[in-house]
Structure formats: structure tokens, C-alpha cells
Write an enzyme that holds these catalytic residues in place. Structure first.
Site, PDB file in Angstrom:
ATOM      1  N   SER A  55      15.814  21.593 -15.837  1.00  0.00           N
ATOM      2  CA  SER A  55      14.631  22.402 -16.097  1.00  0.00           C
ATOM      3  C   SER A  55      15.072  23.662 -16.819  1.00  0.00           C
ATOM      4  CB  SER A  55      13.959  22.758 -14.766  1.00  0.00           C
ATOM      5  OG  SER A  55      13.194  23.935 -14.909  1.00  0.00           O
ATOM      6  N   LYS A 104      17.141  21.999 -10.752  1.00  0.00           N
ATOM      7  CA  LYS A 104      16.404  20.755 -11.003  1.00  0.00           C
ATOM      8  C   LYS A 104      17.218  19.698 -11.744  1.00  0.00           C
ATOM      9  CE  LYS A 104      12.665  19.542 -10.475  1.00  0.00           C
ATOM     10  NZ  LYS A 104      11.379  19.842 -11.057  1.00  0.00           N
ATOM     11  N   GLU A 117      10.374   8.655 -16.563  1.00  0.00           N
ATOM     12  CA  GLU A 117       9.000   9.148 -16.796  1.00  0.00           C
ATOM     13  C   GLU A 117       8.516   8.795 -18.200  1.00  0.00           C
ATOM     14  OE1 GLU A 117       8.480  13.380 -15.316  1.00  0.00           O
ATOM     15  OE2 GLU A 117      10.593  13.014 -14.943  1.00  0.00           O
ATOM     16  N   HIS A 167       0.835  -1.220   0.000  1.00  0.00           N
ATOM     17  CA  HIS A 167       0.000   0.000   0.000  1.00  0.00           C
ATOM     18  C   HIS A 167       0.867   1.268   0.000  1.00  0.00           C
ATOM     19  CE1 HIS A 167      -3.395  -2.635   1.227  1.00  0.00           C
ATOM     20  NE2 HIS A 167      -2.445  -3.227   1.935  1.00  0.00           N
TER      21      HIS A 167
END
Ligand code: ARG
Length: 457
Positions: free
Chosen positions: A276, A282, A289, A155
Site C-alpha cells: 500500500s 499491507k 483481485e 453458504h
């Protein structure tokens, strides 16, 4: 043009553009030539081609193959309907009228099915060997981390401690099943449609067993109608890509989580991260992804082919041309995701110090304590309740399991004694696991050795 005889008008330009498959069936150039070569040899063996004609055709095909590989021949999508007609036309340019004998007893229907099967078998072999390489990278990393403690989750809540090696080996298992699925797809493709003609075989004495042998297939397809309309081997391939992609996507999601400031468990190499355009600090896990993102397309490809096939009466229908793009796309997407996953894993840094301190004294060993009570003769349900009370007690006192004394434990249940404290020791938590398939480092090392042996075969 392969079929001009009964037509008065040329195909409209828009119709040509709409129906041409050349832009994507160029992928089958080598397989088409391979099939033609075998077909020509067989035609010679049954006396339809002379040895001289066979030599002409074989040399012509060899030249086209060379021109294609060097990039000096690239057929025009506005002129040819598909790769088969383009190759036949080029052969005509090179060897003249003899080229017209090659298509004897053959239809593009059995020709395309043959080329697709050859292509799928090649693709499956390539994918399987790349899955194997990725498994080896995971096993290599696992061998260094059989004692690297991490929380195991259910979970997405911390459940019980495991090792990083144990976690990685779970993916090695998934990848093994992926390999089996590609091998299954390969076995399904390993039958030869050539010689089935358009749908009903031929009046010529085509020797299908010879072409089967020449092309290295296991056996000829038994039913010509089925041979030209069967695309099950493509569905099996797409299914293998989907499940494989789903596994990579799950790993990608973990890589995304592990690399966050919240987790701080791994650092991805700069080579496989992006920045970024706005925020200078970043570092983003874009490859992971994208793997997650591209999986949707791969699943879609599988559904797309199912939808194409579902309403088709036997045998060949032009709809079947739509089988190719989903297959090529899933192959490309899966293979590149696989290669990138391997590179990310090989180059990432693992923060081994991340969890041991934090897992010390948390409640993730509560089950082990309940097991201890079971060994004292207490029924498990009762043991579960007793440990639950102990957790509540510790939470109320805002202490963790490490700071509870035996005396306090005895107030919950008199059966506790000093040996119970050993169950709460995180550093020996993994060693105490007894079952086959558990994260006990000795057992995980055995698994690592099992995989090393299996994968290096
Ligand atoms: N481009 C076609 C395909 O990919 C080749 C077979 C064409 N056959 C035909 N009868 N029109 O399926």
C-alpha cells in the site's frame, strides 16, 4: 488502395481513421501471409500463376514475414485500411506488378475469415497447453496435501472437513472442462473459407481442396455465403474464455480469502503481491483481485460479439470487422490470468497447521454421527433430529463434540455407545469416507495419480 477504380475522391481522413482495422488486425499478419502463400501455390497449380511468378510472390511474402518479425516493417495506420491491403502494397513494393496477381479469385471477405480461423486454432492450442501446465501445478501441490485438513464450505459456512488436495482437484476438474471448450472452438474453426470469394465463389477453377490441404484444415467450408459470414467459431472461443475466466475468478476469490488475517491459510509470495502506498504493513493480493476484476471484461466481449452478429443479414457486412478486438482482448486477458494463477499457486506457502486443531470437536462431523445412527437401523430423518438435539445440548453446555461423554449421549438416545465417539474423531474423519469422489486420502491419491498420468501424456 485496393479498390480505387470507380472512385473519383480519396477516402476522407476521418473516415479512414474510423474504419481502419490495421491497429488490431496486425495481429493477423502471419496468418494472412500463410493464407496468401497457400492461395498463390493453388493459383500456380491451376495455371493462373507461372512457376516464376509463384517464386516471386513466395519470396516477397517471406521477406515481409521476416521484416515484420524483425520489426523493420510496420505499416502506417493512417495510410492502410487493414493488414491485407498493407501486405499487398508492401508486396508490390518488393516484387512489382506480379503482386497484383495474388488477389485473383479472392476477396478480403474469405481472406479475413481464413486468417481468423488460422489464428483461433493457434490460440486454442496455446491456451490448452497452458491450461494443462496449470493443472499440473495444481496436481503437484495437491499431492503434498492429501491429508491437510481444511473446512469444506457451503453458504460460506463451515460444513464438513475436506483436504486441501481435494479442494485443489476440484479446480483441476474445471480446467479439464475448459480445455474441452477450447478444443470444441478449435474444431469449429477447422474449416477453410478461402475460395468462397466475396460471397458466391468464383468462375475461376480454384482448387479449394488443395488450399485446404496446404493450410492443414480439415475440410473446405461447404457454403460460400455461410463461409464469409460465419463467426460462430469466435463465439465458441469467447465462451471458452468466459467460462475459463469465471473459474480463475472463483479461485482468485478463494486466494483473496485464504490470504486474509481472518483465514491465515496461505501466504502469497512477495513476487505476486503488492504493497500500500500509505500503510506500510499491507500486503495485498492484487493479481488475484485483478483476475476477478478482469473477468467482467471477458464476459462483456462475448456479449459484444453476439450483439454485433444478431441483426446481420447474409453475407459479409463491415460490422464483422468488430469481431476482432473482443477476441484478441479475451485471449490476452484469459491467457495472462491463467499464467499468473499458475505462478501464484506454485509460489504460495500453505499453512498446514491452520485448521486441524480448530476443527477438532466442532460440529462438522455431525453428519457422520447421523450416518452412524443410520447404520444402527434408525431412519435418516430421525437420526438427523437426534444429532440436532445433541448439537443443541452441547451448545447449551458450551462444550464441543470432543468433550461429550457416551453417558451424556445416551441421555439423548440410548442407542449411542462408545463406538459412536470414533465418528467424532477429526484425525480419521477423511479416512472414514467411503464414496468414490470423496476426500478419503486414499481415493484422492488415486485421483492425483490419475491426473499425473493423464497430464503427462
Ligand atoms: N477489415 C475487414 C474485416 O476485418 C476486412 C474485410 C473487408 N471487406 C470488405 N468488403 N470491406 O472484416
Amino acid at each position: 488502395m485496393l479498390w480505387g477504380g470507380r472512385f473519383k475522391d480519396k477516402l476522407d481522413q476521418a473516415a479512414m481513421k474510423f474504419s481502419s482495422s490495421l491497429s488490431f488486425d496486425k495481429n493477423l499478419t502471419l496468418e494472412d501471409i500463410q493464407g496468401s502463400r497457400a492461395h498463390a501455390k493453388m493459383l500456380c497449380s491451376i495455371g493462373i500463376l507461372t512457376a516464376g511468378e509463384l517464386a516471386q510472390i513466395s519470396n516477397g511474402l517471406a521477406q515481409i514475414e521476416a521484416e515484420w518479425s524483425q520489426g523493420s516493417w510496420n505499416p502506417d495506420e493512417n495510410v492502410f485500411e487493414d493488414i491485407h491491403s498493407a501486405i499487398e502494397a508492401r508486396l508490390g513494393e518488393i516484387i512489382g506488378a506480379t503482386a497484383g496477381k495474388l488477389h485473383t479469385g479472392r476477396s478480403r471477405n474469405d481472406q479475413i475469415a481464413t486468417a481468423m480461423r488460422l489464428w483461433i486454432m493457434k490460440a486454442c492450442r496455446e491456451v490448452v497447453s497452458n491450461i494443462q501446465l496449470f493443472q499440473s501445478s495444481l496436481v503437484e501441490l495437491a499431492s503434498a496435501h492429501t491429508r491437510t485438513l481444511i473446512p469444506g464450505y457451503t453458504h460460506l459456512q463451515r460444513a464438513q472437513p475436506v483436504s486441501f488436495a481435494f479442494h485443489l482437484l476440484a479446480y483441476v476438474e474445471m480446467l479439464e472442462r475448459d480445455k474441452n471448450r477450447f478444443e470444441f472452438a478449435l474444431a469449429g474453426a477447422n474449416k477453410l473459407p478461402l475460395g468462397s470469394g466475396a460471397l458466391a465463389g468464383s468462375t475461376l477453377p480454384l482448387d479449394r481442396h488443395l488450399t485446404t490441404e496446404l493450410l492443414g484444415f480439415e475440410e473446405p467450408c461447404r457454403n460460400a455465403l455461410d463461409a464469409v459470414s460465419d463467426r460462430d467459431f469466435l463465439l465458441d472461443f469467447l465462451n471458452a474464455c468466459s467460462t475459463g475466466m469465471m473459474h480463475l475468478s472463483r479461485l482468485a476469490e478463494e486466494i483473496v480469502l485464504w490470504s486474509t488475517s481472518e483465514w491465515k491459510f496461505i501466504r502469497l509470495s512477495d513476487k505476486y503481491s503488492t504493497g500500500s502506498s500509505l500503510m506500510p504493513q499491507k500486503k495485498n493480493p492484487d493479481m488475484a483481485e485483478l483476475t476477478r476484476g478482469k473477468s467482467g471484461r471477458v464476459f462483456g466481449n462475448q456479449v459484444s460479439l453476439l450483439a454485433t452478429l444478431k441483426g446481420l443479414p447474409l453475407s459479409y457486412n463491415r460490422d464483422l470487422q468488430e469481431d476482432k478486438e473482443p477476441v484478441f482482448d479475451s485471449y490476452e486477458t484469459y491467457l495472462h490470468s491463467l499464467l499468473l494463477a499458475g505462478k501464484m499457486v506454485e509460489t504460495m506457502e500453505v499453512n498446514t497447521a491452520r485448521f486441524p486443531g480448530e476443527l477438532k470437536g466442532d460440529f462438522s462431523l455431525a453428519t457422520d454421527l447421523a450416518d452412524w445412527l443410520v447404520m444402527k437401523g434408525i431412519p435418516f430423518r430421525e437420526a438427523h433430529k437426534i444429532v440436532g438435539e445433541l448439537v443443541k445440548y452441547a451448545e447449551n453446555k458450551a462444550v464441543n463434540f470432543e468433550n461429550i461423554s457416551v453417558e451424556e449421549m445416551k441421555t439423548i438416545n440410548p442407542v449411542f455407545d462408545a463406538s459412536a465417539l470414533e465418528c467424532l474423531n477429526i484425525s480419521s474423519a477423511l479416512e472414514r469416507k467411503k464414496t468414490f469422489g470423496s476426500p478419503n486420502p486414499a481415493l484422492v491419491e488415486e485421483q492425483v495419480n490419475f491426473w499425473k498420468k493423464k497430464l503427462n501424456r
